[in-house]
Design an enzyme around this catalytic site. Structure first.
Site, short mmCIF file in Angstrom:
data_model
loop_
_atom_site.label_atom_id
_atom_site.label_comp_id
_atom_site.label_asym_id
_atom_site.label_seq_id
_atom_site.Cartn_x
_atom_site.Cartn_y
_atom_site.Cartn_z
N GLY A 156 61.88 129.52 -32.14
CA GLY A 156 62.46 128.74 -33.22
C GLY A 156 61.43 127.84 -33.85
N HIS A 190 69.12 121.17 -29.58
CA HIS A 190 70.13 120.20 -30.03
C HIS A 190 71.04 120.77 -31.11
CE1 HIS A 190 67.89 118.23 -33.69
NE2 HIS A 190 67.69 119.53 -33.65
#
Length: 343
Positions: free
Chosen positions: A184, A253
């Site tokens: 990511g 998150h």
């Protein structure tokens, strides 16, 4: 300037029963006052010199009388100040809103699509899920990429301002690492800095196709290209295998615990034995002494159904995914490095 964090100004005008409650609602109103100020472009239109209300009203397309009342309310909180009758100037609180960084963040926080998510906070607390798709018809990133490209540009610029200068490359000790996968990793800013810092290190930038398409050209050019691979894919699918370090920066998150565990399990499945998993995120203190971390935690719930986590929560998450918690490295930025090991 009235300081609404103290009781002194309200003691003189409020009945005793209201003195402990009204100041909090005044703070709530401040948010809407600032939203209107940003939407009317008041910070940039006032500029370096005081401006008369009438002239300002002409510039921003507002009713002069109503604008004067808005400015008077803003000035009571220390945003702008009245000088020479009906002219207004900046204060130390309002001036940053006229600058590029402060203005961008203010525009993000007051954008309708961001602002309206807080209307759904009660629903999010009741369900434990993000209400964003119910409100907008698509999940957060689908909305940005498909329905509101202007919002996507604003969001990306704001995230760069919030996190781009918080470069944790120097906090990651990869001196004994052969290959790192940035899961990511976005456009590859962190990976680029890691490769520059460690001349023997090989790196893999791994993210979904639309993001990889915008990868930094430096990663595909010499001198980094021969040490860097750019691979499209999802952490919920097949993660590049065999590396001895996997970095996830501001990724977990965005997801709930179930999705995080699934992504981390995919890393465990393909990583070399003993590989390090390095999670770079804001780590919630057990007892927050500032409202920003818990508010950001709720913002992640509202937008994505994700959450910020404490060190203990990260340890639990690692154990659930089959990792061994190894500790935390504090940095000078708002983010810390939480480390786990593949058995």
């Amino acid at each position: 300037m009235t300081d609404t964090t103290t009781d002194a100004p309200t003691d003189a005008i409020l009945p005793p029963a209201a003195r402990q409650v009204v100041p909090f609602f005044m703070q709530m109103a401040l948010g809407q006052l600032l939203k209107s100020a940003v939407e009317l472009r008041l910070p940039t239109e006032i500029g370096d010199e005081p401006v008369a209300v009438g002239d300002l009203a002409d510039r921003v397309g507002a009713d002069a009388s109503a604008l004067a009342r808005l400015l008077e309310a803003l000035s009571s909180f220390g945003f702008f100040r009245r000088v020479d009758g009906d002219r207004y100037a900046h204060t130390p609180r309002s001036a940053p809103l006229a600058q590029d960084a402060g203005g961008t963040l203010a525009e993000l926080f007051t954008a309708d699509w961001m602002w309206q998510t807080w209307d759904e906070l009660t629903t999010a607390v009741r369900t434990g899920t993000s209400p964003f798709a119910h409100r907008h018809g698509k999940d957060f990133f689908g909305y940005l990429t498909q329905d509101n490209p202007g919002a996507a540009g604003l969001f990306n610029k704001a995230m760069t301002l919030l996190t781009g200068s918080a470069n944790e490359a120097e906090s990651l000790d990869l001196s004994t690492t052969d290959t790192v996968v940035d899961v990511g990793g976005g456009q590859g800013v962190l990976l680029r800095d890691l490769l520059v810092r460690h001349p023997r290190l090989r790196g893999v930038l791994f993210d979904i196709e639309p993001v990889i398409a915008r990868a930094l050209p430096e990663l595909r050019q010499e001198p980094l290209a021969d040490r860097c691979s750019v691979i499209a894919g999802s952490a919920f699918g097949s993660v590049p295998e065999g590396a001895d370090a996997y970095v996830l920066r501001n990724v977990l998150h965005m997801w709930n615990d179930e999705d995080c565990a699934r992504a981390l399990e995919n890393v465990v499945r393909v990583a070399a034995p003993g590989a390090r998993v390095l999670v770079i995120e804001l780590v919630l203190p057990e007892r927050p002494d500032h409202p920003f971390p818990p508010l950001l935690d709720l913002q992640m719930l509202l937008l994505l159904g994700g959450r910020e986590r404490s060190e203990a929560k990260f340890a639990e998450l690692f154990e659930r995914a089959g990792l061994k918690y190894a500790g935390i490295t504090r940095t000078s930025t708002m983010f810390d490095v939480v480390e786990a090991r593949v058995p």
